[in-house]
Design an enzyme around this catalytic site. Structure first.
Site, mmCIF file in Angstrom:
data_model
loop_
_atom_site.group_PDB
_atom_site.id
_atom_site.type_symbol
_atom_site.label_atom_id
_atom_site.label_comp_id
_atom_site.label_asym_id
_atom_site.label_seq_id
_atom_site.Cartn_x
_atom_site.Cartn_y
_atom_site.Cartn_z
ATOM 1 C CG ASN A 156 -96.639 -22.558 40.147
ATOM 2 O OD1 ASN A 156 -96.872 -22.304 38.972
ATOM 3 N ND2 ASN A 156 -95.420 -22.690 40.611
ATOM 4 N N GLY A 232 -95.103 -24.136 32.601
ATOM 5 C CA GLY A 232 -96.054 -25.154 33.053
ATOM 6 C C GLY A 232 -95.373 -26.511 33.129
ATOM 7 C CD GLU A 252 -88.165 -20.540 32.173
ATOM 8 O OE1 GLU A 252 -87.824 -21.099 33.231
ATOM 9 O OE2 GLU A 252 -87.351 -20.037 31.386
ATOM 10 C CG LEU A 253 -90.890 -27.191 30.486
ATOM 11 C CD1 LEU A 253 -90.531 -28.345 29.575
ATOM 12 C CD2 LEU A 253 -92.284 -26.667 30.169
ATOM 13 C CB CYS A 286 -90.887 -24.673 38.820
ATOM 14 S SG CYS A 286 -90.348 -22.972 39.036
HETATM 15 P P1 NAP Z 1 -99.999 -27.198 33.136
HETATM 16 O O1 NAP Z 1 -101.075 -28.150 33.428
HETATM 17 O O2 NAP Z 1 -98.917 -27.601 32.219
HETATM 18 O O3 NAP Z 1 -100.742 -25.868 32.613
HETATM 19 C C1 NAP Z 1 -100.045 -24.697 32.342
HETATM 20 C C2 NAP Z 1 -100.812 -23.863 31.336
HETATM 21 O O4 NAP Z 1 -100.860 -24.565 30.095
HETATM 22 C C3 NAP Z 1 -102.267 -23.589 31.735
HETATM 23 O O5 NAP Z 1 -102.610 -22.289 31.302
HETATM 24 C C4 NAP Z 1 -103.032 -24.627 30.931
HETATM 25 O O6 NAP Z 1 -104.362 -24.256 30.647
HETATM 26 C C5 NAP Z 1 -102.206 -24.637 29.655
HETATM 27 N N1 NAP Z 1 -102.343 -25.850 28.848
HETATM 28 C C6 NAP Z 1 -102.559 -27.113 29.287
HETATM 29 N N2 NAP Z 1 -102.610 -27.966 28.237
HETATM 30 C C7 NAP Z 1 -102.421 -27.207 27.126
HETATM 31 C C8 NAP Z 1 -102.382 -27.495 25.742
HETATM 32 N N3 NAP Z 1 -102.503 -28.746 25.277
HETATM 33 N N4 NAP Z 1 -102.196 -26.475 24.889
HETATM 34 C C9 NAP Z 1 -102.052 -25.203 25.338
HETATM 35 N N5 NAP Z 1 -102.077 -24.868 26.637
HETATM 36 C C10 NAP Z 1 -102.251 -25.859 27.521
HETATM 37 O O7 NAP Z 1 -99.275 -26.713 34.471
HETATM 38 P P2 NAP Z 1 -99.889 -26.317 35.876
HETATM 39 O O8 NAP Z 1 -100.396 -27.521 36.549
HETATM 40 O O9 NAP Z 1 -100.783 -25.132 35.733
HETATM 41 O O10 NAP Z 1 -98.552 -25.784 36.590
HETATM 42 C C11 NAP Z 1 -97.655 -26.599 37.225
HETATM 43 C C12 NAP Z 1 -96.407 -26.865 36.418
HETATM 44 O O11 NAP Z 1 -95.767 -25.654 36.031
HETATM 45 C C13 NAP Z 1 -95.375 -27.625 37.224
HETATM 46 O O12 NAP Z 1 -94.819 -28.641 36.450
HETATM 47 C C14 NAP Z 1 -94.353 -26.562 37.561
HETATM 48 O O13 NAP Z 1 -93.083 -27.054 37.875
HETATM 49 C C15 NAP Z 1 -94.367 -25.749 36.312
HETATM 50 N N6 NAP Z 1 -93.785 -24.423 36.550
HETATM 51 C C16 NAP Z 1 -92.562 -24.122 36.031
HETATM 52 C C17 NAP Z 1 -91.974 -22.882 36.302
HETATM 53 C C18 NAP Z 1 -90.644 -22.483 35.736
HETATM 54 O O14 NAP Z 1 -90.379 -21.295 35.687
HETATM 55 N N7 NAP Z 1 -89.794 -23.405 35.333
HETATM 56 C C19 NAP Z 1 -92.645 -21.971 37.112
HETATM 57 C C20 NAP Z 1 -93.882 -22.339 37.640
HETATM 58 C C21 NAP Z 1 -94.438 -23.554 37.348
HETATM 59 P P3 NAP Z 1 -105.609 -24.840 31.499
HETATM 60 O O15 NAP Z 1 -105.439 -24.290 32.868
HETATM 61 O O16 NAP Z 1 -106.793 -24.312 30.780
HETATM 62 O O17 NAP Z 1 -105.497 -26.322 31.450
#
Ligand code: NAP
Length: 482
Positions: A156, A232, A252-253, A286
């Site tokens: 994002n 993520g 950071e979730l 997020c």
């Molecule tokens: P995501 O599905 O959790 O993926 C994030 C990253 O993790 C991607 O690079 C993904 O790779 C990787 N990943 C997924 N499964 C994994 C595993 N089992 N082992 C290692 N890496 C893995 O999140 P998203 O959909 O991209 O992003 C949205 C989320 O991020 C939301 O929940 C949002 O709130 C959160 N977020 C939090 C913050 C903060 O600062 N608190 C900021 C921004 C976003 P692939 O793409 O290859 O699956």
């Protein structure tokens, strides 16, 4: 200055490499292919980890001045190529071109703050003689890099969230291996391009593209990796934490942030601010506002003002200068959002605005009467959907705000300083915004959540602390012959 197009290649320890198997990168707006990246495999990640062991020595030995010069040069490169970076973000992700420009500016700023903070990588003296028997000791601590940082990032904020890991990582003297989101890897590769241009010595940085299922475990489970800096979703964060073993973790979730509107608030200001907080980046932030708790005597007036603002959000093509909200990241996500809304309406919720989908576009949507048990209340929607709730008073608003497994940031709108102070004490979150929505962040502030929203704090100064470790140096003063 024109930038190189990095399509088809990834960065292995400072070298651009190709792989025959490629993953297409799509524009979510029309499903057009806009580039491709190597489908990295476990061997590639293993190579990155092996080379990073040399990289961490090189990184540690860079003087503070050298780190600052590289960081500042990389920031200048991003600024000089702003439009190119912004187009990449807007094409591969779901941000509008204006949102993408603003992210690019912030990313350059994050890297510049990292250069500044590198100066302050200091320790302090320790009074060992506070414990009996230590009058002949003097010493201090200093901060040393942790070694190899694994940086895993979401789709994002595909540039600035990379900046938040690479900038502090290098400022603190570490080697960094980035695994960007498979949906938005091109922005990460452009960031790598900036650091290569800036003269970052080879072996310090790798950006390994590929699917998490192919390259994730190797990175997470490696005993050579000293810290995982993950941004993520909560579920992914939990999976990573279980597999990581003994290494530092920064998480950071997500969240489903609340906004509280009290009866003495400036209702117009509250409506404008929560509209932007709910629908910026199509709600895929997020910090997005998801639940709005409004005191009952102003509920109807706020609702009217809020709906008026929401109707004015201009949706459309991301590259158009006038578009305020683009699509979500893909059609599958739009369908999930649609399903959660349907589940809520079947349980009695009422759609006040939106609720319609076309491909990956989901209209700005407002609901009321959503039952507490609905997924929409408890989980993170991560889309352009916001819920309105009527509450009796501040006490009820705080209680309901806290009654979820997230706690990133919250906002409260009020003219009553006492109510603001009470909310800032009682809201179980990492940040409380007074007369603003949860969607406020500057890159230098401590940022992070509690409960399911994370572990540790980002924000350059704080990340640098997480990415370095104290080492105590204690001198024992020996008696000398008089
Ligand atoms: P995501 O599905 O959790 O993926 C994030 C990253 O993790 C991607 O690079 C993904 O790779 C990787 N990943 C997924 N499964 C994994 C595993 N089992 N082992 C290692 N890496 C893995 O999140 P998203 O959909 O991209 O992003 C949205 C989320 O991020 C939301 O929940 C949002 O709130 C959160 N977020 C939090 C913050 C903060 O600062 N608190 C900021 C921004 C976003 P692939 O793409 O290859 O699956």
């Amino acid at each position: 200055m024109a930038t190189e197009i990095m399509g088809g290649r990834m960065l292995l320890a400072g070298e651009w490499i190709e792989r025959t198997e490629q993953i297409n990168v799509y524009n979510p707006e029309n499903n057009e292919i806009i580039g491709s990246i190597p489908a990295g495999k476990a061997e590639d990640m293993n190579d990155a980890i092996t080379l990073a062991q040399e990289g961490k020595e090189i990184a540690e030995n860079l003087s503070i001045r050298e780190r600052m010069d590289i960081l500042n040069k990389a920031a200048t490169y991003i600024e000089d190529n702003l439009e190119d970076f912004a187009r990449t973000i807007a094409l591969e992700g779901s941000k509008t071109i204006n949102e993408a420009r603003s992210e690019t500016k912030r990313a350059a700023e994050t890297i510049r703050i990292s250069a500044e903070e590198a100066r302050r990588l200091t320790g302090e003296s320790i009074n060992f003689d506070q414990m009996p028997g230590n009058t002949d000791r003097m010493g201090y601590y200093f901060r040393f890099p942790v070694g190899i940082i694994a940086a895993i990032t979401p789709f994002n904020d595909p540039l600035n969230l990379i900046a938040h890991k690479i900038g502090p990582g290098i400022a603190a003297g570490n080697a960094v291996i980035i695994k960007p989101a498979t949906e938005t890897p091109l922005s990460a590769l452009k960031m790598a391009e900036a650091f290569m241009y800036a003269g970052l010595p080879h072996k310090i940085l790798s950006v390994i593209t590929g699917r998490a299922r192919d390259i994730g475990d190797v990175l997470i489970e490696s005993k050579e990796v000293n810290m995982i800096s993950f941004t993520g979703g909560m579920e992914t964060g939990e999976k990573i934490a279980k597999k990581a073993g003994l290494k530092k973790l920064s998480m950071e979730l997500g969240s489903n942030s609340p906004a509280i509107v009290l009866n003495d608030a400036d209702l117009h200001e509250a409506a404008v601010s929560t509209t932007s907080g709910a629908f910026a980046a199509a709600g895929q932030n997020c910090l997005s506002v998801q639940r709005i708790y409004v005191e009952e005597d102003v509920y109807e007036s706020f609702k009217e003002l809020f709906l008026k603002e929401v109707k004015e959000v201009k949706t459309g093509s991301k590259l158009s200068e006038s578009t305020e909200m683009g699509p979500v990241i893909n059609e599958k996500e739009a369908e999930r959002i649609e399903k959660w809304v349907k589940e809520a309406t079947e349980a009695g919720a009422l759609i006040l605005s939106g609720g319609t989908r076309k491909g990956a576009h989901y209209d700005p949507t407002v609901l009321e009467n959503v039952p507490e048990s609905a997924t929409l209340v408890k989980e993170e929607i991560f889309g352009p959907v916001v819920l309105l709730f009527k509450v009796k008073n501040l006490h009820e608003a705080i209680k309901r705000s806290n009654d979820v497994n997230y706690g990133l940031q919250a906002g409260i709108f009020t003219a009553n300083v006492n109510a603001a102070l009470k909310a800032s004490k009682k809201l179980r979150v990492g940040g409380v915004m007074i007369n603003d929505s949860s969607d406020f962040r500057i890159d230098a502030m401590p940022f992070g959540g509690i409960k399911g929203s994370g572990l540790g704090r980002e924000g350059v100064e704080y990340t640098i602390k997480e990415m370095s470790e104290e080492r105590i140096i204690a001198f024992k003063i020996l008696d000398e012959d008089e």
